[in-house]
Design a protein around this motif. Structure first.
Motif, PDB file in Angstrom:
ATOM      1  N   ALA A 174       0.846  -1.200   0.000  1.00 54.65           N
ATOM      2  CA  ALA A 174       0.000   0.000   0.000  1.00 54.65           C
ATOM      3  C   ALA A 174       0.875   1.241   0.000  1.00 54.65           C
ATOM      4  CB  ALA A 174      -0.898  -0.007   1.232  1.00 54.65           C
ATOM      5  N   PRO A 175       0.419   2.308  -0.675  1.00 52.56           N
ATOM      6  CA  PRO A 175       1.217   3.534  -0.707  1.00 52.56           C
ATOM      7  C   PRO A 175       1.488   4.070   0.695  1.00 52.56           C
ATOM      8  CG  PRO A 175      -0.578   3.626  -2.306  1.00 52.56           C
ATOM      9  CD  PRO A 175      -0.811   2.404  -1.468  1.00 52.56           C
ATOM     10  N   ILE A 176       2.711   4.462   0.919  1.00 53.32           N
ATOM     11  CA  ILE A 176       3.130   5.028   2.198  1.00 53.32           C
ATOM     12  C   ILE A 176       3.531   6.484   1.964  1.00 53.32           C
ATOM     13  CG2 ILE A 176       4.834   4.922   4.061  1.00 53.32           C
ATOM     14  CD1 ILE A 176       2.994   2.568   4.151  1.00 53.32           C
ATOM     15  N   ARG A 177       3.002   7.377   2.773  1.00 50.40           N
ATOM     16  CA  ARG A 177       3.373   8.796   2.657  1.00 50.40           C
ATOM     17  C   ARG A 177       4.526   9.093   3.610  1.00 50.40           C
ATOM     18  NH1 ARG A 177      -0.683  12.994   3.747  1.00 50.40           N
ATOM     19  NH2 ARG A 177      -0.815  11.881   5.748  1.00 50.40           N
ATOM     20  N   LEU A 178       5.469   9.899   3.126  1.00 54.18           N
ATOM     21  CA  LEU A 178       6.590  10.262   3.981  1.00 54.18           C
ATOM     22  C   LEU A 178       6.109  11.014   5.217  1.00 54.18           C
ATOM     23  CD1 LEU A 178       9.630  10.116   4.280  1.00 54.18           C
ATOM     24  CD2 LEU A 178       9.817  12.248   2.987  1.00 54.18           C
ATOM     25  N   ALA A 179       5.047  11.794   5.075  1.00 51.99           N
ATOM     26  CA  ALA A 179       4.509  12.520   6.227  1.00 51.99           C
ATOM     27  C   ALA A 179       4.068  11.559   7.327  1.00 51.99           C
ATOM     28  CB  ALA A 179       3.331  13.391   5.791  1.00 51.99           C
ATOM     29  N   ASP A 180       3.536  10.404   6.954  1.00 52.12           N
ATOM     30  CA  ASP A 180       3.129   9.413   7.950  1.00 52.12           C
ATOM     31  C   ASP A 180       4.346   8.780   8.620  1.00 52.12           C
ATOM     32  OD1 ASP A 180       0.466   9.869   7.323  1.00 52.12           O
ATOM     33  OD2 ASP A 180       0.444   8.329   5.772  1.00 52.12           O
ATOM     34  N   ILE A 181       5.388   8.513   7.835  1.00 55.28           N
ATOM     35  CA  ILE A 181       6.618   7.962   8.393  1.00 55.28           C
ATOM     36  C   ILE A 181       7.212   8.921   9.422  1.00 55.28           C
ATOM     37  CG2 ILE A 181       9.008   7.359   7.824  1.00 55.28           C
ATOM     38  CD1 ILE A 181       7.953   6.357   5.104  1.00 55.28           C
ATOM     39  N   HIS A 182       7.154  10.203   9.112  1.00 54.56           N
ATOM     40  CA  HIS A 182       7.758  11.213   9.976  1.00 54.56           C
ATOM     41  C   HIS A 182       6.879  11.610  11.161  1.00 54.56           C
ATOM     42  CE1 HIS A 182      10.785  12.794   6.741  1.00 54.56           C
ATOM     43  NE2 HIS A 182      11.214  11.725   7.376  1.00 54.56           N
ATOM     44  N   ALA A 183       5.679  11.052  11.251  1.00 53.58           N
ATOM     45  CA  ALA A 183       4.761  11.452  12.331  1.00 53.58           C
ATOM     46  C   ALA A 183       5.390  11.356  13.725  1.00 53.58           C
ATOM     47  CB  ALA A 183       3.478  10.633  12.256  1.00 53.58           C
ATOM     48  N   PRO A 184       6.131  10.283  14.047  1.00 51.60           N
ATOM     49  CA  PRO A 184       6.695  10.208  15.409  1.00 51.60           C
ATOM     50  C   PRO A 184       7.773  11.258  15.692  1.00 51.60           C
ATOM     51  CG  PRO A 184       6.614   8.029  14.374  1.00 51.60           C
ATOM     52  CD  PRO A 184       6.358   9.036  13.304  1.00 51.60           C
ATOM     53  N   VAL A 185       8.336  11.866  14.631  1.00 51.87           N
ATOM     54  CA  VAL A 185       9.450  12.815  14.824  1.00 51.87           C
ATOM     55  C   VAL A 185       9.167  14.172  14.186  1.00 51.87           C
ATOM     56  CG1 VAL A 185      11.170  10.965  14.978  1.00 51.87           C
ATOM     57  CG2 VAL A 185      10.645  11.954  12.744  1.00 51.87           C
ATOM     58  N   ARG A 186       7.906  14.418  13.857  1.00 56.60           N
ATOM     59  CA  ARG A 186       7.573  15.616  13.068  1.00 56.60           C
ATOM     60  C   ARG A 186       8.071  16.906  13.725  1.00 56.60           C
ATOM     61  NH1 ARG A 186       2.344  14.671  12.133  1.00 56.60           N
ATOM     62  NH2 ARG A 186       2.898  13.554  10.229  1.00 56.60           N
ATOM     63  N   GLY A 187       7.803  17.077  15.015  1.00 55.21           N
ATOM     64  CA  GLY A 187       8.231  18.297  15.685  1.00 55.21           C
ATOM     65  C   GLY A 187       9.741  18.444  15.709  1.00 55.21           C
ATOM     66  N   ARG A 188      10.439  17.336  15.820  1.00 54.06           N
ATOM     67  CA  ARG A 188      11.899  17.373  15.875  1.00 54.06           C
ATOM     68  C   ARG A 188      12.510  17.717  14.518  1.00 54.06           C
ATOM     69  NH1 ARG A 188      14.283  12.175  18.395  1.00 54.06           N
ATOM     70  NH2 ARG A 188      16.013  13.572  18.935  1.00 54.06           N
ATOM     71  N   LEU A 189      11.822  17.404  13.433  1.00 52.04           N
ATOM     72  CA  LEU A 189      12.338  17.757  12.115  1.00 52.04           C
ATOM     73  C   LEU A 189      12.408  19.271  11.928  1.00 52.04           C
ATOM     74  CD1 LEU A 189      10.696  15.058   9.824  1.00 52.04           C
ATOM     75  CD2 LEU A 189      13.141  15.383  10.239  1.00 52.04           C
ATOM     76  N   ASP A 190      11.498  19.994  12.565  1.00 58.39           N
ATOM     77  CA  ASP A 190      11.591  21.454  12.536  1.00 58.39           C
ATOM     78  C   ASP A 190      12.874  21.918  13.209  1.00 58.39           C
ATOM     79  OD1 ASP A 190       9.153  21.635  11.259  1.00 58.39           O
ATOM     80  OD2 ASP A 190       8.007  21.896  13.117  1.00 58.39           O
ATOM     81  N   ALA A 191      13.242  21.252  14.290  1.00 56.58           N
ATOM     82  CA  ALA A 191      14.499  21.580  14.976  1.00 56.58           C
ATOM     83  C   ALA A 191      15.697  21.256  14.098  1.00 56.58           C
ATOM     84  CB  ALA A 191      14.590  20.826  16.300  1.00 56.58           C
ATOM     85  N   VAL A 192      15.604  20.184  13.318  1.00 57.67           N
ATOM     86  CA  VAL A 192      16.682  19.829  12.394  1.00 57.67           C
ATOM     87  C   VAL A 192      16.858  20.913  11.341  1.00 57.67           C
ATOM     88  CG1 VAL A 192      17.403  18.188  10.608  1.00 57.67           C
ATOM     89  CG2 VAL A 192      16.460  17.346  12.762  1.00 57.67           C
ATOM     90  N   THR A 193      15.744  21.401  10.806  1.00 60.02           N
ATOM     91  CA  THR A 193      15.815  22.480   9.815  1.00 60.02           C
ATOM     92  C   THR A 193      16.488  23.716  10.403  1.00 60.02           C
ATOM     93  OG1 THR A 193      13.821  21.660   8.709  1.00 60.02           O
ATOM     94  CG2 THR A 193      14.457  23.950   8.288  1.00 60.02           C
ATOM     95  N   ASP A 194      16.148  24.035  11.635  1.00 59.86           N
ATOM     96  CA  ASP A 194      16.799  25.168  12.310  1.00 59.86           C
ATOM     97  C   ASP A 194      18.293  24.911  12.480  1.00 59.86           C
ATOM     98  OD1 ASP A 194      14.374  26.469  12.484  1.00 59.86           O
ATOM     99  OD2 ASP A 194      13.983  25.840  14.560  1.00 59.86           O
ATOM    100  N   GLU A 195      18.651  23.680  12.811  1.00 61.89           N
ATOM    101  CA  GLU A 195      20.060  23.326  12.971  1.00 61.89           C
ATOM    102  C   GLU A 195      20.818  23.466  11.645  1.00 61.89           C
ATOM    103  OE1 GLU A 195      22.202  21.553  16.000  1.00 61.89           O
ATOM    104  OE2 GLU A 195      21.241  23.517  15.985  1.00 61.89           O
TER     105      GLU A 195
END
Length: 329
Positions: free
Chosen positions: A6-27
């Motif tokens: 079944a199709p998997i969306r990257l947004a779903d994969i990133h759900a457990p770490v979504r808030g932390r990815l914003d911190a990565v972008t800042d880094e």
């Protein structure tokens, strides 16, 4: 584990770490900032066209597999993305590519010299940042991956116009160019959050990287350019030998082989010649074989996760494998 289709969306994969990815972008922004205007201008452009943060997501997921959230992992995730970006900038310069993700490359926007310098800048900023952490192990992991990718780029360079490039040569290439950094991303996450699973996660990353690259090479034959942001058949157009062609070559008739040789002698193959070669490769099972190889590596990636702590993070790691094989861009 049975492979999901079944199709998997990257947004779903990133759900457990979504808030932390914003911190990565800042880094990422913090690490590359420069008070030298020419460097800052290119940095600003690169950050606009950066990728989907697939590799940083792996760092964070592997970090969280142990149940915690390390700020150090967010810095390491930023470093992984910058190293990846540096390799893309250098690759585009070496290949004289003019498009990346549907946007002009650095070498197309500025010059090949600027592209090489900016790739070096991203590498050096990454190493500067990782040494600031004061831990030798992340440096060891990044250095090994960077060395492997450099050798991989040379392997790819000598594979141009090389119809003698074998499947063993191809395997060494994708291990160097793609699997090494995927494995490093997972291993870095394990170092900060799940050290007991370091070996398993590094192995998972290697197999994920193999599946990802074979699927990526297959996309060059099958994907819609309006979705991928690059012309279809680009590898063949640039005389790059990848797995579908490698598998088909020994199965071609003498006349078909002559067509392949003629295309590889032509510095600017016509669209109809590219299309005819894609159909020929498909008819001889090259696309299906590559697909099977991607799925085999995907299954081994799933197997590497057996026995690891269950939960949303583990599911996201499994889904990352499906995404790597099934994505359309």
């Amino acid at each position: 584990m049975t492979l999901r289709t079944a199709p998997i969306r990257l947004a779903d994969i990133h759900a457990p770490v979504r808030g932390r990815l914003d911190a990565v972008t800042d880094e990422i922004r913090r690490i590359v900032v420069s008070d030298f205007a020419p460097v800052d201008e290119v940095n600003h452009y690169l950050l606009k066209i950066r990728g989907k943060l697939f590799r940083p997501g792996l760092v964070l997921l592997c970090d969280q597999l142990g149940g915690g959230e390390s700020r150090t992992a967010e810095t390491l995730a930023a470093v992984i993305e910058l190293v990846h970006l540096a390799t893309l900038v250098h690759d585009d310069a070496v290949d004289h590519s003019v498009l990346r993700r549907g946007m002009p490359t650095v070498n197309a926007m500025w010059s090949h010299q600027v592209a090489i310098i900016m790739g070096d800048y991203l590498y050096s900023r990454s190493i500067t940042e990782i040494t600031r952490l004061g831990d030798i192990e992340p440096i060891r992991v990044i250095a090994a991956a960077a060395n492997a990718m450099t050798v991989g780029e040379m392997r790819q360079l000598v594979s141009h116009d090389a119809l003698s490039f074998s499947e063993a040569d191809y395997n060494r290439l994708i291990d160097s160019k793609t699997a090494s950094l995927m494995s490093a991303a997972c291993e870095l996450g394990a170092l900060t959050g799940a050290p007991a699973h370091r070996e398993a996660l590094a192995r998972y990353g290697t197999e994920l990287g193999r599946a990802f690259q074979v699927a990526d090479d297959l996309l060059d034959y099958t994907a819609d350019p309006s979705v991928t942001g690059k012309p279809s058949g680009l590898d063949l157009r640039e005389h790059k030998v990848t797995l579908p062609l490698i598998h088909a070559l020994p199965r071609l008739s003498r006349a078909e082989r002559a067509e392949v040789d003629a295309l590889f002698r032509d510095p600017e193959p016509a669209d109809d010649a590219i299309h005819a070669l894609v159909e020929m490769i498909a008819a001889h099972g090259g696309l299906e074989y590559a697909r099977e190889r991607a799925l085999e590596s995907a299954q081994r990636a799933h197997d590497a996760l057996e026995g690891l702590p269950a939960g949303p993070v583990l599911e996201a790691l499994h889904d990352s494998v499906v995404y790597a094989v099934e994505r359309r861009r």
